[in-house]
Scaffold this active site. Structure first.
Site, mmCIF file in Angstrom:
data_model
loop_
_atom_site.group_PDB
_atom_site.id
_atom_site.type_symbol
_atom_site.label_atom_id
_atom_site.label_comp_id
_atom_site.label_asym_id
_atom_site.label_seq_id
_atom_site.Cartn_x
_atom_site.Cartn_y
_atom_site.Cartn_z
ATOM 1 N N GLY A 268 2.302 1.971 10.772
ATOM 2 C CA GLY A 268 3.225 3.085 10.618
ATOM 3 C C GLY A 268 3.926 3.490 11.895
ATOM 4 O O GLY A 268 4.522 4.567 11.973
ATOM 5 N N SER B 30 3.493 -2.334 10.345
ATOM 6 C CA SER B 30 4.948 -2.278 10.543
ATOM 7 C C SER B 30 5.660 -3.573 10.142
ATOM 8 O O SER B 30 6.606 -4.003 10.803
ATOM 9 C CB SER B 30 5.275 -1.893 11.986
ATOM 10 O OG SER B 30 4.753 -0.600 12.275
ATOM 11 N N GLU C 276 -6.893 4.296 8.174
ATOM 12 C CA GLU C 276 -6.689 5.735 7.952
ATOM 13 C C GLU C 276 -7.966 6.368 7.397
ATOM 14 O O GLU C 276 -8.332 7.489 7.752
ATOM 15 C CB GLU C 276 -5.487 5.958 7.025
ATOM 16 C CG GLU C 276 -4.177 5.703 7.764
ATOM 17 C CD GLU C 276 -3.004 5.359 6.870
ATOM 18 O OE1 GLU C 276 -3.097 5.484 5.641
ATOM 19 O OE2 GLU C 276 -1.969 4.937 7.430
ATOM 20 N N GLU D 134 -5.204 -5.426 10.484
ATOM 21 C CA GLU D 134 -4.227 -4.377 10.750
ATOM 22 C C GLU D 134 -4.569 -3.685 12.070
ATOM 23 O O GLU D 134 -5.401 -2.768 12.086
ATOM 24 C CB GLU D 134 -4.248 -3.346 9.628
ATOM 25 C CG GLU D 134 -3.928 -3.908 8.269
ATOM 26 C CD GLU D 134 -3.377 -2.835 7.334
ATOM 27 O OE1 GLU D 134 -2.272 -3.047 6.818
ATOM 28 O OE2 GLU D 134 -4.024 -1.796 7.144
ATOM 29 N N ASN E 18 0.862 -1.189 0.000
ATOM 30 C CA ASN E 18 0.000 0.000 0.000
ATOM 31 C C ASN E 18 0.900 1.241 0.000
ATOM 32 O O ASN E 18 1.485 1.577 1.023
ATOM 33 C CB ASN E 18 -0.888 -0.033 1.256
ATOM 34 C CG ASN E 18 -1.711 1.221 1.414
ATOM 35 O OD1 ASN E 18 -1.812 2.044 0.501
ATOM 36 N ND2 ASN E 18 -2.328 1.374 2.583
ATOM 37 N N TRP E 19 0.984 1.882 -1.155
ATOM 38 C CA TRP E 19 1.886 3.038 -1.275
ATOM 39 C C TRP E 19 1.319 4.280 -0.578
ATOM 40 O O TRP E 19 2.001 5.276 -0.429
ATOM 41 C CB TRP E 19 2.131 3.375 -2.748
ATOM 42 C CG TRP E 19 2.884 2.326 -3.522
ATOM 43 C CD1 TRP E 19 3.308 1.103 -3.069
ATOM 44 C CD2 TRP E 19 3.298 2.402 -4.887
ATOM 45 N NE1 TRP E 19 3.953 0.427 -4.080
ATOM 46 C CE2 TRP E 19 3.957 1.196 -5.208
ATOM 47 C CE3 TRP E 19 3.164 3.371 -5.898
ATOM 48 C CZ2 TRP E 19 4.491 0.941 -6.469
ATOM 49 C CZ3 TRP E 19 3.683 3.120 -7.162
ATOM 50 C CH2 TRP E 19 4.345 1.913 -7.440
ATOM 51 N N LYS E 20 0.050 4.235 -0.221
ATOM 52 C CA LYS E 20 -0.626 5.410 0.363
ATOM 53 C C LYS E 20 -0.420 6.624 -0.555
ATOM 54 O O LYS E 20 -0.423 6.456 -1.769
ATOM 55 C CB LYS E 20 -0.132 5.657 1.784
ATOM 56 C CG LYS E 20 -0.196 4.389 2.647
ATOM 57 C CD LYS E 20 -0.012 4.659 4.103
ATOM 58 C CE LYS E 20 0.050 3.333 4.841
ATOM 59 N NZ LYS E 20 0.009 3.486 6.280
ATOM 60 N N HIS F 235 -9.578 0.817 5.076
ATOM 61 C CA HIS F 235 -8.288 1.038 5.747
ATOM 62 C C HIS F 235 -8.513 1.935 6.967
ATOM 63 O O HIS F 235 -9.325 2.857 6.929
ATOM 64 C CB HIS F 235 -7.293 1.680 4.774
ATOM 65 C CG HIS F 235 -5.892 1.678 5.307
ATOM 66 N ND1 HIS F 235 -5.460 2.599 6.235
ATOM 67 C CD2 HIS F 235 -4.848 0.859 5.078
ATOM 68 C CE1 HIS F 235 -4.195 2.335 6.546
ATOM 69 N NE2 HIS F 235 -3.805 1.286 5.851
HETATM 70 C C1 PEP Z 1 -0.821 0.004 6.131
HETATM 71 O O1 PEP Z 1 -1.050 1.194 6.213
HETATM 72 O O2 PEP Z 1 -1.620 -0.739 5.518
HETATM 73 C C2 PEP Z 1 0.371 -0.504 6.767
HETATM 74 C C3 PEP Z 1 0.398 -1.773 7.074
HETATM 75 O O3 PEP Z 1 1.384 0.388 7.022
HETATM 76 P P1 PEP Z 1 2.833 0.076 7.655
HETATM 77 O O4 PEP Z 1 3.354 -1.192 7.028
HETATM 78 O O5 PEP Z 1 3.665 1.258 7.274
HETATM 79 O O6 PEP Z 1 2.640 -0.068 9.105
#
Ligand code: PEP
Length: 253
Positions: A171, A211, A97, A165, A10-12, A95
């Protein structure tokens, strides 16, 4: 377990410089030869077509990061699932976010999942508890309820992917303990079994996200109900992403 492992990046809202094709090509170089894993990259929507073109014929698939449940209309700034389906195969829905920043509810996320499936897309449905919920000891029941509500109206899970998640792990550099993630994945599988029956539930890839790095991916993939990873930060580093995909392939492929 017969389900094929899956790793999605996921590049966001990255990379800031907008060099999407360059990043996709570097990732391709790292992962194109790795077999036995479904490989997905999810760039910002503006780059879906160019990344899709750059990856054509490579077995690296493209996903969107979100989509709107309505087919069309006066909804400024949004992109319908049906429109996405001409440029990608997967779409992330729910997600954390988006749930936190844009107030997306389970009901709204469920409409997205239904619309994605109706449009021929595979939804990567994200669920996960906050730190408060975990500290209160309510994580399993919270995620169960969130999953059931976010799947309202999804009758056929054939193309469904679940991303577990925990919000506190995204993050932050603080990943969930593999046994904690494994316990949740088992509980998610059991919820899916209750909704769709055992055979259908076994075919739904359950990903851990939060992470993930090449250093910590191994013990997650060792867990029987974790079938891959949803990777944020590390998916922007081609060699890290390549190592994650390669480790998943060697453990599960
Ligand atoms: C995500 O936002 O889906 C995610 C898993 O981010 P990160 O790997 O940076 O924690």
């Amino acid at each position: 377990m017969s389900v094929k492992p899956l790793v999605a990046g996921n590049w966001k809202m990255n990379p800031e410089a907008g060099n999407f094709v360059e990043l996709a090509s570097q990732i391709l170089e790292e992962i194109s030869k790795i077999e036995g894993v479904t490989k997905v990259v999810c760039p910002p929507s503006v780059a879906l077509r160019e990344v899709s073109n750059a990856l054509e014929g490579s077995h690296v698939l493209v996903g969107a990061q979100d989509g709107h449940p309505e087919a069309s209309g006066a909804i400024t700034g949004e992109v319908a699932m049906g429109m996405l389906s001409s440029v990608c195969t997967y779409v992330i829905v729910g997600h954390s976010e988006r749930r936190a920043m844009f107030g997306e509810t389970d009901e709204y996320v469920a409409r997205k999942a239904v619309s994605a499936i109706a449009s021929g897309l595979s939804p990567i449905l994200c669920i996960g508890e906050s730190l408060d919920v975990r500290d209160a000891g309510d994580a399993l029941s919270y995620v169960h309820d969130q999953l059931v509500a976010s799947l309202d109206g999804v009758d056929n899970p054939e193309t469904l992917v679940i991303g577990y998640e925990p919000v506190w792990a995204i993050g932050t550099g603080v990943s969930a303990r593999p046994d904690v993630a494994g316990e949740m994945a088992e509980s998610i599988r059991s919820t899916l079994t209750g909704l769709y029956g055992g055979e259908a539930a076994l075919n739904v890839p359950i990903l851990y996200g939060g992470s993930v790095s090449p250093e910590n991916i191994g013990p997650y993939i060792d867990r029987p109900h974790i079938n891959g990873a949803l990777v944020g930060g590390a998916s922007l580093k081609p060699s890290d992403f390549g190592r994650i995909v390669s480790l998943v392939a060697s453990i599960r492929g």
